[in-house]
Write a protein that holds these residues in place. Structure first.
Motif, short mmCIF file in Angstrom:
data_model
loop_
_atom_site.label_atom_id
_atom_site.label_comp_id
_atom_site.label_asym_id
_atom_site.label_seq_id
_atom_site.Cartn_x
_atom_site.Cartn_y
_atom_site.Cartn_z
N THR A 49 0.76 -1.26 0.10
CA THR A 49 0.05 0.05 -0.10
C THR A 49 1.09 1.27 -0.11
OG1 THR A 49 -1.82 -1.12 1.31
CG2 THR A 49 -2.00 1.14 1.00
N THR A 50 0.45 2.03 -0.87
CA THR A 50 1.56 3.43 -1.08
C THR A 50 0.66 4.68 -0.97
OG1 THR A 50 1.07 3.43 -3.40
CG2 THR A 50 3.00 2.14 -2.70
N GLY A 51 1.08 5.79 -0.52
CA GLY A 51 0.41 6.96 -0.33
C GLY A 51 -0.61 7.03 0.72
N ARG A 52 -0.22 6.46 1.75
CA ARG A 52 -1.26 6.15 3.13
C ARG A 52 -1.14 7.67 3.80
NH1 ARG A 52 0.45 2.13 6.89
NH2 ARG A 52 -1.57 2.12 7.21
N GLY A 53 -0.06 8.48 3.81
CA GLY A 53 -0.18 9.53 4.47
C GLY A 53 -0.40 9.32 6.21
N ASP A 60 4.66 4.09 2.60
CA ASP A 60 4.30 2.80 2.27
C ASP A 60 4.63 1.65 3.21
OD1 ASP A 60 7.06 2.41 1.85
OD2 ASP A 60 6.83 1.26 0.10
N THR A 61 3.63 0.52 3.14
CA THR A 61 3.76 -0.54 3.59
C THR A 61 3.34 -1.93 3.05
OG1 THR A 61 1.59 -0.44 4.79
CG2 THR A 61 3.27 0.64 6.19
N HIS A 62 3.79 -2.91 3.61
CA HIS A 62 3.29 -4.24 3.25
C HIS A 62 2.29 -4.84 4.36
CE1 HIS A 62 5.80 -4.64 -0.49
NE2 HIS A 62 5.03 -5.40 -0.47
N HIS A 63 1.10 -5.32 4.11
CA HIS A 63 0.39 -5.69 5.27
C HIS A 63 -0.38 -7.10 4.81
CE1 HIS A 63 -2.73 -3.88 2.48
NE2 HIS A 63 -3.64 -4.51 3.26
N SER A 64 -0.95 -7.90 5.88
CA SER A 64 -1.56 -9.17 5.44
C SER A 64 -2.59 -9.03 6.70
CB SER A 64 -0.66 -10.23 5.54
OG SER A 64 -1.31 -11.43 5.23
N THR A 65 -3.84 -9.85 6.26
CA THR A 65 -4.88 -10.47 7.35
C THR A 65 -4.97 -11.87 6.97
OG1 THR A 65 -6.46 -10.01 5.76
CG2 THR A 65 -5.92 -8.19 7.44
#
Length: 151
Positions: A49-53, A60-65
């Motif tokens: 995910t980019t441009g999260r502010g 940016d980050t990488h995430h998982s559920t």
């Protein structure tokens, strides 16, 4: 009219820290060791995910559920910090170093979101190649923001 002046002495080429940042300057400086999440490898259950502010390193980050989703990064150095975010919708992740379980890290926090948090820190490793592995332990959010490497 300008006058010329001869400078004497020796140049200070030592490392100098740039206040408020992870940057250093000078010929003897080492890199900050900050590595963005995009340098790690992820199985198919992680999302970039980019441009999260929200204050993440490089925004940016990488995430998982997904339970047991794996992220890993191989580095050369004597230490590593795993940098993540903490928030109310997050769960736990397990941290492995060189295939040895190190800790279960709780990313959940009540109150305001906390960006760029050092959630795991291991120093004093034998200088060489090491691999950190992050395993999501729930269906709540697990995040990788960055790693800081100690040379």
């Amino acid at each position: 009219s300008y006058a010329a002046t001869r400078l004497t002495g020796t140049a200070n080429q030592g490392a100098k820290a740039l206040s408020g940042t992870a940057s250093t300057l000078g010929l003897n400086a080492t890199a900050s060791g900050l590595v963005n999440d995009t340098e790690a490898t992820y199985d198919a259950n992680w999302f970039h995910t980019t441009g999260r502010g929200l204050g993440d390193y490089n925004d940016d980050t990488h995430h998982s559920t997904t339970l047991n989703a794996v992220a890993q990064y191989t580095f050369t150095g004597t230490g590593i910090q795993y940098i993540s975010e903490r928030n109310g919708d997050m769960g736990t992740v397990d941290v492995y170093l060189d295939n040895v379980f190190q800790a279960t890290v709780d990313l959940h926090v009540s109150g305001a979101r906390q960006a760029q948090q050092v959630v795991y820190d291991k120093q004093g490793l034998t200088r060489g190649s090491h691999t950190i592995r992050i395993v999501n332990r729930s269906t709540s959010v697990g995040i990788v923001d960055a790693f800081r490497i100690t040379a």
